[in-house]
Design a protein around this motif. Structure first.
Motif, PDB file in Angstrom:
ATOM      1  N   SER A 115       0.814  -1.218   0.000  1.00  0.00           N
ATOM      2  CA  SER A 115       0.000   0.000   0.000  1.00  0.00           C
ATOM      3  C   SER A 115       0.849   1.270   0.000  1.00  0.00           C
ATOM      4  N   TYR A 118       0.969   3.491  -3.225  1.00  0.00           N
ATOM      5  CA  TYR A 118      -0.346   4.108  -3.437  1.00  0.00           C
ATOM      6  C   TYR A 118      -0.517   5.316  -2.519  1.00  0.00           C
ATOM      7  N   VAL A 119      -0.247   5.097  -1.220  1.00  0.00           N
ATOM      8  CA  VAL A 119      -0.459   6.158  -0.230  1.00  0.00           C
ATOM      9  C   VAL A 119       0.409   7.368  -0.558  1.00  0.00           C
ATOM     10  N   VAL A 122      -0.887   9.156  -3.713  1.00  0.00           N
ATOM     11  CA  VAL A 122      -2.131   9.888  -3.423  1.00  0.00           C
ATOM     12  C   VAL A 122      -1.800  11.157  -2.636  1.00  0.00           C
ATOM     13  N   GLU A 146     -10.186  13.155  -3.277  1.00  0.00           N
ATOM     14  CA  GLU A 146     -10.978  12.237  -4.091  1.00  0.00           C
ATOM     15  C   GLU A 146     -10.372  12.133  -5.505  1.00  0.00           C
ATOM     16  N   THR A 147     -10.088  13.269  -6.105  1.00  0.00           N
ATOM     17  CA  THR A 147      -9.507  13.270  -7.447  1.00  0.00           C
ATOM     18  C   THR A 147      -8.112  12.641  -7.439  1.00  0.00           C
ATOM     19  N   ARG A 149      -7.150  10.156  -5.526  1.00  0.00           N
ATOM     20  CA  ARG A 149      -7.348   8.696  -5.510  1.00  0.00           C
ATOM     21  C   ARG A 149      -7.709   8.164  -6.896  1.00  0.00           C
ATOM     22  N   ILE A 150      -8.609   8.884  -7.593  1.00  0.00           N
ATOM     23  CA  ILE A 150      -9.006   8.460  -8.943  1.00  0.00           C
ATOM     24  C   ILE A 150      -7.785   8.474  -9.861  1.00  0.00           C
ATOM     25  N   GLY A 153      -5.338   5.492  -8.809  1.00  0.00           N
ATOM     26  CA  GLY A 153      -5.932   4.192  -9.107  1.00  0.00           C
ATOM     27  C   GLY A 153      -6.028   3.959 -10.604  1.00  0.00           C
ATOM     28  N   ALA A 154      -6.517   4.959 -11.325  1.00  0.00           N
ATOM     29  CA  ALA A 154      -6.691   4.831 -12.775  1.00  0.00           C
ATOM     30  C   ALA A 154      -5.341   4.661 -13.469  1.00  0.00           C
ATOM     31  N   ILE A 222      -5.942  10.053   3.042  1.00  0.00           N
ATOM     32  CA  ILE A 222      -6.329   9.710   1.670  1.00  0.00           C
ATOM     33  C   ILE A 222      -7.689   9.037   1.580  1.00  0.00           C
ATOM     34  N   ALA A 223      -8.284   8.697   2.707  1.00  0.00           N
ATOM     35  CA  ALA A 223      -9.552   7.939   2.637  1.00  0.00           C
ATOM     36  C   ALA A 223     -10.743   8.870   2.474  1.00  0.00           C
TER      37      ALA A 223
END
Lengths: 223, 223
Positions: A115, A118-119, A122, A146-147, A149-150, A153-154, A222-223
């Motif tokens: 993780s 990712y963290v 983000v 939110e953006t 994370r998108i 992830g994307a 980030i959540a």
């Protein structure tokens, strides 16, 4: 060469060898003996730096953000947001350490810390999008976390798909298309008009980038 | 129960058991004996349906699209585009067969056909986006195949990230956010205004979905 320099070079050589082996075989099938053979080192030299395959994998994972240069500052924060992704896509095409790191973050291996990249990505994206929002470059409804994370992830998903499909797609082109899709829904029109999203942007950002990692803002949620 | 019905049920039971084992252990570590034990079947029964672990994994991968119901027709093609993704996200949360299929498509295993779900999802998305474009629901610049690739790649990446980060994120919420990000850059405003992208949309689509898979249009080029 000073002792410390030599240690840093050896560490880097081990990481690169580990990356190539992880990328080729995956975490489970990779053996320390393959890594030693590729790095042309003894077991003792390896264990001086890394105590286990797990520690090696975590170091490869950590390199994903720490080894990626920070794009240089731009007039528009949204250009910095785009540059961060285009630069990483550009590097991913040729850097085995980064490729292996991304590869590892998709593996189903509970003992490694998948993780953390990712963290960190983000967090970096949240930071630059928050600045963009403060500068009035983002549409009213946009939530930077939110953006972020998108985006992260994307990006990871496009990279996974690109290398899975036969014949493989062009990663830099696909990532550029991803940013073009995302930007229209988040940036104000006057900023959109001024962004450089040409195909060679990633290479240009690399040429102008600095190598120090960005200062880390603690506690970005980030959540 | 007719012989054929029994065979279909046995096949499904094997697939579900295989899915759970692949999802828990990953492809490499999964053993046929674990799958037999979970499905409460003999080796003979398993080999009647699947000749190898590879064949089982490919059947699980194929189930990703074939076992996902097709959302019912809507006034706007772009609602069908959104519904396809929201329904899949809704099902992924609870269906071990679909979860395992997505999991497998991210594994570094050259002997299984990991690209087929990507290709089929991109085809389904290209089809509905092409219809949306013909109906005037998309902005002028949109290339249906390109947007289909972004949708499928980004969806896969969000799913991978959601389950990697601790604590895990809410997949349905993240996928909804992804679609909200994409839609603004591709659909005309009058259609945007009429789309249902509320949090319970996935569950609602499932309630109204039909089970036959969509007819496959041959030769849709995804590259």
């Amino acid at each position: 060469m000073a002792k410390q320099d030599r240690a840093i070079r050896t560490r880097r050589a081990i990481l690169e060898a580990a990356a190539i082996v992880f990328d080729e075989k995956g975490y489970r099938a990779a053996k320390l003996s393959d890594i030693l053979e590729r790095a042309k080192l003894t077991k003792g030299a390896l264990y001086f730096h890394f105590t286990s395959k797990e520690a090696l994998a975590n170091a490869v994972l950590d390199a994903q953000v720490s080894e990626t240069p920070v794009p240089s500052p731009q007039t528009y924060k949204m250009q910095e947001y785009v540059d961060m992704g285009l630069l990483f896509a550009h590097l991913l095409v040729s850097d085995p350490l980064l490729r292996a790191s991304v590869r590892l973050s998709l593996e189903q291996v509970p003992e490694i810390n998948r993780s953390s990249p990712y963290v960190e990505w983000v967090e970096r994206n949240t930071r630059v999008l928050t600045e963009a929002k403060e500068c009035g470059e983002l549409l009213l409804h946009v939530d930077p976390a939110e953006t972020a994370r998108i985006t992260v992830g994307a990006f990871g998903g496009m990279n996974a798909m690109v290398s899975t499909i036969t014949p493989p797609l062009d990663l830099e082109r696909e990532i550029l298309t991803l940013y073009r899709h995302l930007l229209a829904g988040i940036a104000v029109p006057s900023v959109l008009l001024r962004l450089d999203v040409r195909p060679d942007r990633g290479a240009q950002v690399l040429a102008e980038a600095v190598l120090e990692p960005a200062a880390v803002t603690p506690g970005v949620d980030i959540a």
